[in-house]
Scaffold this active site. Structure first.
Site, PDB file in Angstrom:
ATOM      1  N   ARG A 204       6.194  -3.845  14.069  1.00 31.97           N
ATOM      2  CA  ARG A 204       6.318  -5.039  13.238  1.00 31.97           C
ATOM      3  C   ARG A 204       7.105  -4.659  11.990  1.00 31.97           C
ATOM      4  O   ARG A 204       7.179  -3.492  11.618  1.00 31.97           O
ATOM      5  CB  ARG A 204       4.939  -5.540  12.815  1.00 31.97           C
ATOM      6  CG  ARG A 204       4.150  -6.095  13.979  1.00 31.97           C
ATOM      7  CD  ARG A 204       2.818  -6.624  13.492  1.00 31.97           C
ATOM      8  NE  ARG A 204       1.970  -6.965  14.615  1.00 31.97           N
ATOM      9  CZ  ARG A 204       2.090  -8.082  15.333  1.00 31.97           C
ATOM     10  NH1 ARG A 204       3.010  -8.974  15.029  1.00 31.97           N
ATOM     11  NH2 ARG A 204       1.287  -8.312  16.354  1.00 31.97           N
ATOM     12  N   ALA A 205       7.662  -5.675  11.335  1.00 32.22           N
ATOM     13  CA  ALA A 205       8.402  -5.425  10.104  1.00 32.22           C
ATOM     14  C   ALA A 205       7.474  -4.851   9.055  1.00 32.22           C
ATOM     15  O   ALA A 205       6.335  -5.281   8.931  1.00 32.22           O
ATOM     16  CB  ALA A 205       8.993  -6.729   9.586  1.00 32.22           C
ATOM     17  N   ILE A 206       7.934  -3.863   8.326  1.00 34.34           N
ATOM     18  CA  ILE A 206       7.157  -3.400   7.176  1.00 34.34           C
ATOM     19  C   ILE A 206       7.961  -3.661   5.924  1.00 34.34           C
ATOM     20  O   ILE A 206       7.490  -4.271   4.993  1.00 34.34           O
ATOM     21  CB  ILE A 206       6.770  -1.924   7.339  1.00 34.34           C
ATOM     22  CG1 ILE A 206       5.911  -1.792   8.600  1.00 34.34           C
ATOM     23  CG2 ILE A 206       5.985  -1.459   6.114  1.00 34.34           C
ATOM     24  CD1 ILE A 206       5.235  -0.478   8.787  1.00 34.34           C
ATOM     25  N   THR A 207       9.219  -3.242   5.932  1.00 25.58           N
ATOM     26  CA  THR A 207      10.033  -3.528   4.754  1.00 25.58           C
ATOM     27  C   THR A 207      11.133  -4.541   5.060  1.00 25.58           C
ATOM     28  O   THR A 207      11.833  -4.972   4.162  1.00 25.58           O
ATOM     29  CB  THR A 207      10.692  -2.228   4.240  1.00 25.58           C
ATOM     30  OG1 THR A 207      11.440  -1.664   5.320  1.00 25.58           O
ATOM     31  CG2 THR A 207       9.648  -1.225   3.795  1.00 25.58           C
ATOM     32  N   SER A 208      11.282  -4.916   6.310  1.00 20.18           N
ATOM     33  CA  SER A 208      12.348  -5.844   6.686  1.00 20.18           C
ATOM     34  C   SER A 208      11.768  -7.247   6.885  1.00 20.18           C
ATOM     35  O   SER A 208      10.557  -7.418   6.957  1.00 20.18           O
ATOM     36  CB  SER A 208      13.013  -5.364   7.975  1.00 20.18           C
ATOM     37  OG  SER A 208      12.188  -5.640   9.088  1.00 20.18           O
ATOM     38  N   ASP A 265      12.733   8.705   2.356  1.00 21.46           N
ATOM     39  CA  ASP A 265      12.983   9.027   3.747  1.00 21.46           C
ATOM     40  C   ASP A 265      14.081  10.057   3.773  1.00 21.46           C
ATOM     41  O   ASP A 265      14.831  10.236   2.825  1.00 21.46           O
ATOM     42  CB  ASP A 265      13.346   7.803   4.580  1.00 21.46           C
ATOM     43  CG  ASP A 265      14.496   7.032   3.979  1.00 21.46           C
ATOM     44  OD1 ASP A 265      15.127   7.541   3.030  1.00 21.46           O
ATOM     45  OD2 ASP A 265      14.793   5.936   4.462  1.00 21.46           O
ATOM     46  N   LYS A 297      21.718   1.472   6.057  1.00 17.20           N
ATOM     47  CA  LYS A 297      21.031   2.728   5.740  1.00 17.20           C
ATOM     48  C   LYS A 297      22.018   3.887   5.667  1.00 17.20           C
ATOM     49  O   LYS A 297      21.907   4.753   4.810  1.00 17.20           O
ATOM     50  CB  LYS A 297      20.001   3.042   6.833  1.00 17.20           C
ATOM     51  CG  LYS A 297      18.655   2.396   6.601  1.00 17.20           C
ATOM     52  CD  LYS A 297      17.592   3.020   7.486  1.00 17.20           C
ATOM     53  CE  LYS A 297      16.301   2.214   7.357  1.00 17.20           C
ATOM     54  NZ  LYS A 297      15.295   2.629   8.343  1.00 17.20           N
TER      55      LYS A 297
END
Lengths: 511, 511
Positions: A204-208, A265, A297
């Site tokens: 699932r999206a976490i930051t998007s 990251d 990115k």
């Protein structure tokens, strides 16, 4: 006394990955042991030992003197009833922190070091701050290629591994960062329709503003048990499920749970994370999508190439057939950003609708074509044509419908949130830049992915000529607060740059 | 909705430096906001904003839907009553984490970066794991001297600063690591008897078997209010108090709370920690004691010299008159290890008892002499003789008694724990090595510092000839469990090496 026993009590507090123990301030064990709030304690019962962070309680209705309270997840680890007598003492710091400290001091770690670190992490012997120390110490360029291989292998070995008992299990993975980039929902039905096994699990999206699992959830159930998933894959040759339930490379999840909030990251950790997960899921062939663009990115071609080499180095040594595709990451893919809008785009492509976003279709065909070429029976260079044929013939759409039926269909309704704000061009010109990060942020502010119908719908893409006042994109929201936030954000920076043809961002790669 | 209000409830759980908020799983705000367990939330009331880590509760007796529970320390930050309506939303990550990420990437930070980092830390905007990331990123040699200066200054500015309104406020500090090293309890009365102001505050032991505050507590109260401390120092020219109550360089405490459990430290952070604390306490003149030995914190003379330069560089630029003394750290100082036994040694020296440990007396006189030479009226080289005269005349002992009376005396009883185990030599020889770390560990296992009468009493020191079976040291404990632990540890490794005169560890420094 340095050791003593307490009566176990379950405390209905969810502390997620972190075990918390509750002890009353007046408790004899607390006083005698010289524990401090937040110190780590070891709790033992019938040979099971768990570690927990101590919280000190002054309210006997929560926990009494003589009792040891445990948060939900911690309690479950004992498989026992309330009232059992547990032994409590100071936790020794995890032994492998010595290796982390050596890494901090600039030393190189060996395979045994990484094995013991991942063992300790998976056994919950690391606190969040110890994990943070490990991540920073091994971040950036501080791991060489062999260390990265050791880390990946150790992460892979930390959990279960699915065996599909087939010679070719395909998968694809995008390193992320491009809104609207829902190619998996096209690649899976195309590749599965070709007959290849492609058991795709997604996050699932976490930051998007949307993950594949969030978007697929517009169409059907994605939360499948391991048995369901297995059955569906066997029958349909593919699936599009949420990957959160299986215990695959669990260390990866535990590292990500710290990496994400820290916003750190590194390329090395990304490679170890992706490859350990894919190998644990039983993949034998993997296509990695690395988008390159000024707000992606990966921003430079040389970075993309360095990352490709890293993937190849580790993949080859772990016996994974791996190919990397460097793709155009200058702007969002497709038109919609947010689960409902992205699901709409995907279905338009599958239905060969003339309104379907051409870039999404094109990219999905390229990726699917490369995966189809993993098939030894396919001649090199023929994959794209096969993929296109599967899509245009309607077989991809049929396969998608079969997968949806198998996973558990939902009523189809892609209508976006009813609150709508149109962002217009402030001048004439052509669209020369679209900021991926800003568009993702506006869509998130509007409520995506929690609010599935919230998001952004792009009407203009790179190279489009626009007149002053013409609509660039629409913001959709379900709640007024979200709606205002998103509008304000777009007012500050609408994410679009208009200019002349000469200023148009050139693709960094030929695609 | 992205913003909503909840009713405040106080939860009697002590989570130390970490704010924890409790929300019921069924709470509308929890569901709508898409919070996750362990995510950081911002809670606002009347312009006060605090950050907390979210725990999700399934027990309405702890917290109900519509309520926001706060742990003790978090609740106190609002100065309000239960039932007040607070606003809750997602916490933005601290802005200065950008600088930390830049540091992780190998960049150099400037003064403004360090200021914003310490601001965010002191305002509790950093989680433990963010602090860990900062510590690892700035650890080892990753800070240059100017960065270290910026960090020290920023830490100093993060809290209160005491002004004594005197031209010369002396202090001493040992970087630690040597058991039994209680020189402060001798230096303070000697220097105060000379008339110099020496308001010494000390820590309690965290990883060692006794801190100066733990040992002084055998003789008198050490937990003084700022007013009491001020009055005593004015009257007696010195004190020996616990430094935990004042808000001096609070960032230092918050960093140490993460550094200690991680077991990481760097020379740079040590320098910043010590100097920010001393400057905040109002010191104008500081003597730093760096013991060097194979089982000391600093093991090589070149490391000691590098550390000295760091102290001098930062001290000079922050207007602190600083001198470093590199001392003999080959073995524990004095005989006793543990609060009661160390207090006994100190009092024997003050009373000029012929049984007093000569090394403790000698080292204290050297240090006190150097501090006395901070006095412009003292001729260079005369400090030692003055210190010795103060000690031998009984004036130091009288001053110590005055300080004890002022702080609040306790009944004098240095008798060690009644459980006693004697560790004997396994062969003939002379003592060629005593392992500081192992002796500290045995004393801690025996119960020190929590159990004040527990510890180790050394009968033989470096260079002592011993016969097989002769007693090397005694372990004292108060409880059988501790006693067994300590005995077992000593059985595995008694910390002593016996050999020939030729093998005797040579002092790394001439002292």
């Amino acid at each position: 006394m340095s050791i003593d026993t307490l009566q176990l009590r379950r405390i209905a507090i969810d502390t997620y990955h972190e075990n918390v123990a509750y002890m009353h301030r007046e408790c004899g064990v607390y006083r005698a042991e010289g524990f401090q709030a937040l110190s780590k304690i070891q709790i033992s019962l019938n040979g099971i030992k768990i570690l927990a962070v101590l919280n000190v309680v002054d309210d006997a209705s929560i926990v009494q003197s003589g009792e040891l309270g445990l948060s939900e997840q911690a309690f479950q680890q004992f498989n026992c009833v309330e009232g059992s007598m547990v032994t409590v003492n100071h936790a020794e710091p995890p032994k492998s922190m010595d290796a982390v400290r050596r890494k901090i001091n600039g030393e190189r770690l060996d395979r045994a070091d990484f094995d013991s670190i991942t063992d300790d992490i998976v056994e919950s012997r690391y606190s969040k701050m110890e994990i943070a120390a490990f991540l920073v110490a091994t971040g950036q360029n501080s791991l060489d290629r062999d260390e990265l291989l050791y880390l990946t292998r150790a992460m892979l070995q930390s959990g279960d591994r699915i065996h599909w008992d087939e010679p070719l299990v395909a998968d694809k993975h995008c390193i992320g960062g491009i809104p609207g980039n829902r190619t998996s929902m096209l690649v899976v039905p195309i590749v599965a329709a070709h007959g290849m096994l492609i058991p795709k699990t997604s996050s699932r999206a976490i930051t998007s503003p949307a993950g594949t699992a969030d978007t697929m959830e517009m169409l059907c159930e994605v939360n499948l048990s391991p048995t369901q998933l297995h059955d569906i894959v066997r029958r349909e040759r593919g699936c599009l499920a949420w990957g959160g339930t299986a215990r695959l490379a669990p260390v990866d999840d535990m590292l990500i749970a710290v990496e994400r909030p820290l916003g750190i990251d590194s390329q090395g950790q990304m490679v170890a994370s992706i490859l350990s997960k894919k190998l644990a899921a039983g993949s034998t062939h993997l296509l990695v999508d690395i988008p390159v663009g000024p707000s992606a990115k990966v921003r430079q071609m040389r970075q993309a190439l360095a990352l490709r080499k890293l993937f190849e180095f580790v993949g080859d040594r772990l016996n994974l057939h791996l190919e990397v595709m460097i793709t155009d990451g200058r702007q969002p893919i497709g038109r919609g950003i947010g689960p409902a809008l992205e699901a709409r785009d995907v279905m338009l492509v599958l239905q060969n609708d003339p309104e379907a976003p051409a870039d999404l279709r094109q990219k999905a065909l390229q990726l699917a074509g490369r995966i189809i070429e993993f098939d030894p029976d396919v001649r090199g260079g023929q994959g794209y044509a096969i993929a296109r044929d599967i899509l245009e013939s309607g077989r991809a759409c049929a396969k998608m419908n079969e997968i949806i039926q198998a996973q558990g269909p939902k009523p189809v309704d892609f209508s976006p949130g009813s609150l709508c704000h149109e962002v217009a061009a402030k001048s004439d010109g052509i669209v020369t830049e679209i900021d991926n990060l800003q568009m993702a942020k506006i869509a998130r502010m509007a409520g995506a992915p929690m609010m599935k119908r919230a998001g952004v719908d792009l009407l203009k893409k790179l190279g489009s000529p626009v007149k002053k006042g013409e609509i660039l994109y629409r913001i959709h929201a379900e709640f007024p607060a979200d709606f205002n936030f998103a509008q304000n954000l777009a007012m500050q920076n609408d994410g679009y740059t208009l200019g002349s043809n000469a200023e148009l961002l050139k693709p960094l790669i030929t695609f």
